[in-house]
Design a protein around this motif. Structure first.
Motif, PDB file in Angstrom:
ATOM      1  N   GLU A 154       0.825  -1.204   0.000  1.00 39.23           N
ATOM      2  CA  GLU A 154       0.000   0.000   0.000  1.00 39.23           C
ATOM      3  C   GLU A 154       0.865   1.264   0.000  1.00 39.23           C
ATOM      4  OE1 GLU A 154      -3.992  -1.651   2.339  1.00 39.23           O
ATOM      5  OE2 GLU A 154      -2.403  -0.611   3.438  1.00 39.23           O
ATOM      6  N   LEU A 157       2.400   1.646  -3.437  1.00 40.02           N
ATOM      7  CA  LEU A 157       1.393   2.098  -4.390  1.00 40.02           C
ATOM      8  C   LEU A 157       1.114   3.596  -4.211  1.00 40.02           C
ATOM      9  CD1 LEU A 157      -0.498   1.100  -6.636  1.00 40.02           C
ATOM     10  CD2 LEU A 157      -2.217   0.642  -4.875  1.00 40.02           C
ATOM     11  N   GLN A 158       1.031   4.008  -2.966  1.00 42.37           N
ATOM     12  CA  GLN A 158       0.787   5.421  -2.684  1.00 42.37           C
ATOM     13  C   GLN A 158       1.950   6.281  -3.169  1.00 42.37           C
ATOM     14  OE1 GLN A 158       0.721   6.646   1.496  1.00 42.37           O
ATOM     15  NE2 GLN A 158      -1.124   7.842   1.074  1.00 42.37           N
ATOM     16  N   HIS A 161       1.846   6.677  -7.017  1.00 43.15           N
ATOM     17  CA  HIS A 161       0.868   7.657  -7.494  1.00 43.15           C
ATOM     18  C   HIS A 161       1.284   9.079  -7.121  1.00 43.15           C
ATOM     19  CE1 HIS A 161      -2.452   5.291  -9.217  1.00 43.15           C
ATOM     20  NE2 HIS A 161      -2.038   4.335  -8.397  1.00 43.15           N
ATOM     21  N   THR A 166      -0.489  11.492  -9.664  1.00 45.85           N
ATOM     22  CA  THR A 166      -1.883  11.041  -9.814  1.00 45.85           C
ATOM     23  C   THR A 166      -2.672  11.065  -8.516  1.00 45.85           C
ATOM     24  OG1 THR A 166      -1.103   8.770  -9.562  1.00 45.85           O
ATOM     25  CG2 THR A 166      -1.373   9.593 -11.807  1.00 45.85           C
ATOM     26  N   LEU A 167      -2.074  11.648  -7.449  1.00 45.79           N
ATOM     27  CA  LEU A 167      -2.812  11.786  -6.193  1.00 45.79           C
ATOM     28  C   LEU A 167      -3.306  13.217  -5.992  1.00 45.79           C
ATOM     29  CD1 LEU A 167      -0.897   9.664  -3.514  1.00 45.79           C
ATOM     30  CD2 LEU A 167      -3.098   9.223  -4.564  1.00 45.79           C
ATOM     31  N   SER A 174      -7.540   9.768 -11.932  1.00 47.88           N
ATOM     32  CA  SER A 174      -6.381   9.083 -11.367  1.00 47.88           C
ATOM     33  C   SER A 174      -6.639   8.676  -9.922  1.00 47.88           C
ATOM     34  CB  SER A 174      -5.146   9.987 -11.453  1.00 47.88           C
ATOM     35  OG  SER A 174      -4.836  10.273 -12.797  1.00 47.88           O
ATOM     36  N   ASP A 175      -7.360   9.537  -9.217  1.00 55.13           N
ATOM     37  CA  ASP A 175      -7.669   9.222  -7.826  1.00 55.13           C
ATOM     38  C   ASP A 175      -8.534   7.966  -7.753  1.00 55.13           C
ATOM     39  OD1 ASP A 175      -7.646   9.727  -5.046  1.00 55.13           O
ATOM     40  OD2 ASP A 175      -9.698  10.443  -5.207  1.00 55.13           O
ATOM     41  N   GLU A 177      -8.505   5.571  -9.947  1.00 48.79           N
ATOM     42  CA  GLU A 177      -7.623   4.462 -10.306  1.00 48.79           C
ATOM     43  C   GLU A 177      -6.846   3.988  -9.081  1.00 48.79           C
ATOM     44  OE1 GLU A 177      -3.742   3.524 -13.165  1.00 48.79           O
ATOM     45  OE2 GLU A 177      -4.783   5.458 -13.286  1.00 48.79           O
ATOM     46  N   TYR A 178      -6.364   4.924  -8.296  1.00 50.06           N
ATOM     47  CA  TYR A 178      -5.631   4.583  -7.073  1.00 50.06           C
ATOM     48  C   TYR A 178      -6.535   3.837  -6.087  1.00 50.06           C
ATOM     49  CZ  TYR A 178      -3.588   5.300  -2.444  1.00 50.06           C
ATOM     50  OH  TYR A 178      -3.105   5.111  -1.169  1.00 50.06           O
ATOM     51  N   SER A 179      -7.762   4.336  -5.920  1.00 49.80           N
ATOM     52  CA  SER A 179      -8.708   3.688  -5.007  1.00 49.80           C
ATOM     53  C   SER A 179      -9.035   2.267  -5.453  1.00 49.80           C
ATOM     54  CB  SER A 179     -10.001   4.510  -4.919  1.00 49.80           C
ATOM     55  OG  SER A 179      -9.742   5.791  -4.396  1.00 49.80           O
ATOM     56  N   GLN A 181      -7.111   0.309  -7.201  1.00 55.77           N
ATOM     57  CA  GLN A 181      -5.931  -0.531  -6.986  1.00 55.77           C
ATOM     58  C   GLN A 181      -5.787  -0.923  -5.510  1.00 55.77           C
ATOM     59  OE1 GLN A 181      -2.849   1.895  -8.707  1.00 55.77           O
ATOM     60  NE2 GLN A 181      -3.025   0.906 -10.714  1.00 55.77           N
TER      61      GLN A 181
END
Length: 278
Positions: A154, A157-158, A161, A166-167, A174-175, A177-179, A181
């Motif tokens: 995690e 991954l953070q 991004h 992308t955050l 993008s946000d 997409e992060y959620s 993932q």
């Protein structure tokens, strides 16, 4: 020399017999003294060591149980009680993996000799306890490692991004997409711990009398499967009939249910927590 040797052996045997009498009267200290004298006279007789180990077992003197059972097994490796007692001592030392090996040896040896279901049941119970404790120990370790790995993934991954921008708050796509993932990552790790998560054992793997998972399943002419020891006890104490269908039933009519036994073994291999007894 031969006559003298016979005399010593007779003396040792008399001490064993006296020790047995004391043991039955729960005079464990006196029994230990008798067996100790027998051992001093004939140290190469395995049964003397086993008898003394049984006294220590009753007293929960586990170090002495281990020592005496090991000495007995060094003289006769086929002693079922020797492996059973050694396994119990090892289990008390929290050496569950080694205890499992001893209990399994005891059960294997039981198959080649005339034995009572009661003795087999005793061994099955401590074997199940050992396997559950072994699972519990390693399960805790596995879950801790999985949780640490999940946190590391995690974080990675953070950071990914964040470095790719992308955050940023104004980047809704993008946000999302992060959620997604993060959600997928959580699902992957949840699935990986399914086998270590206790649930209800399937009904077809459990006895209809005890509701516990089968160990030695047998099927009756009526087509109902039971735990052998429990059904045999029912036939002896209650009557010669099937507990569910009430049809006449004799012990010689019981047939091992090999399909269910194999299914149980496969299930326990994947779900060791199921060894825990009710």
């Amino acid at each position: 020399m031969a006559a003298g040797g016979d005399g010593v052996a007779r003396q040792a045997e008399l001490r064993r017999i006296e020790g047995n009498i004391c043991f039955k009267k729960a005079r464990l200290g006196a029994a230990i003294d008798c067996y100790t004298e027998a051992i001093a006279l004939c140290p190469d007789v395995a049964v003397y060591w086993i008898n003394r180990a049984l006294c220590h077992f009753k007293r929960k003197e586990w170090a002495k149980v281990e020592e005496d059972s090991r000495r007995a097994l060094a003289l006769d490796y086929t002693l079922v009680k020797g492996h059973y007692l050694l396994g119990c001592a090892l289990l008390e030392k929290e050496e569950s993996a080694l205890a499992i090996k001893e209990f399994e040896k005891a059960l294997t040896l039981l198959k080649s000799v005339d034995s009572t279901y009661e003795m087999a049941e005793d061994i099955w119970q401590v074997l199940a306890k050992a396997k559950y404790l072994d699972w519990e120990k390693h399960s805790t370790e596995r879950l801790w490692r999985m949780e640490s790995l999940k946190e590391a993934c995690e974080t990675a991954l953070q950071e990914h991004h964040f470095l790719t921008g992308t955050l940023e708050e104004d980047s809704n796509r993008s946000d999302n997409e992060y959620s997604e993932q993060i959600k997928l990552l959580s699902e992957v790790f949840s699935q990986a711990t399914v086998a270590d998560t206790p649930t209800d054992v399937p009904d077809y793997l459990c006895c209809q009398i005890t509701f516990e998972i089968f160990r030695d399943p047998v099927i009756t002419p009526s087509g109902v499967t039971y735990e052998r020891a429990v059904l045999v006890e029912h036939l002896h104490k209650v009557g010669n009939f099937d507990p569910v269908t009430r049809e006449p039933l004799k012990e010689h009519q019981l047939v091992p249910n090999l399909a269910i036994k194999e299914a149980v073994q496969a299930y326990l291999k994947e779900h060791s927590w199921a060894h825990k007894l009710n």
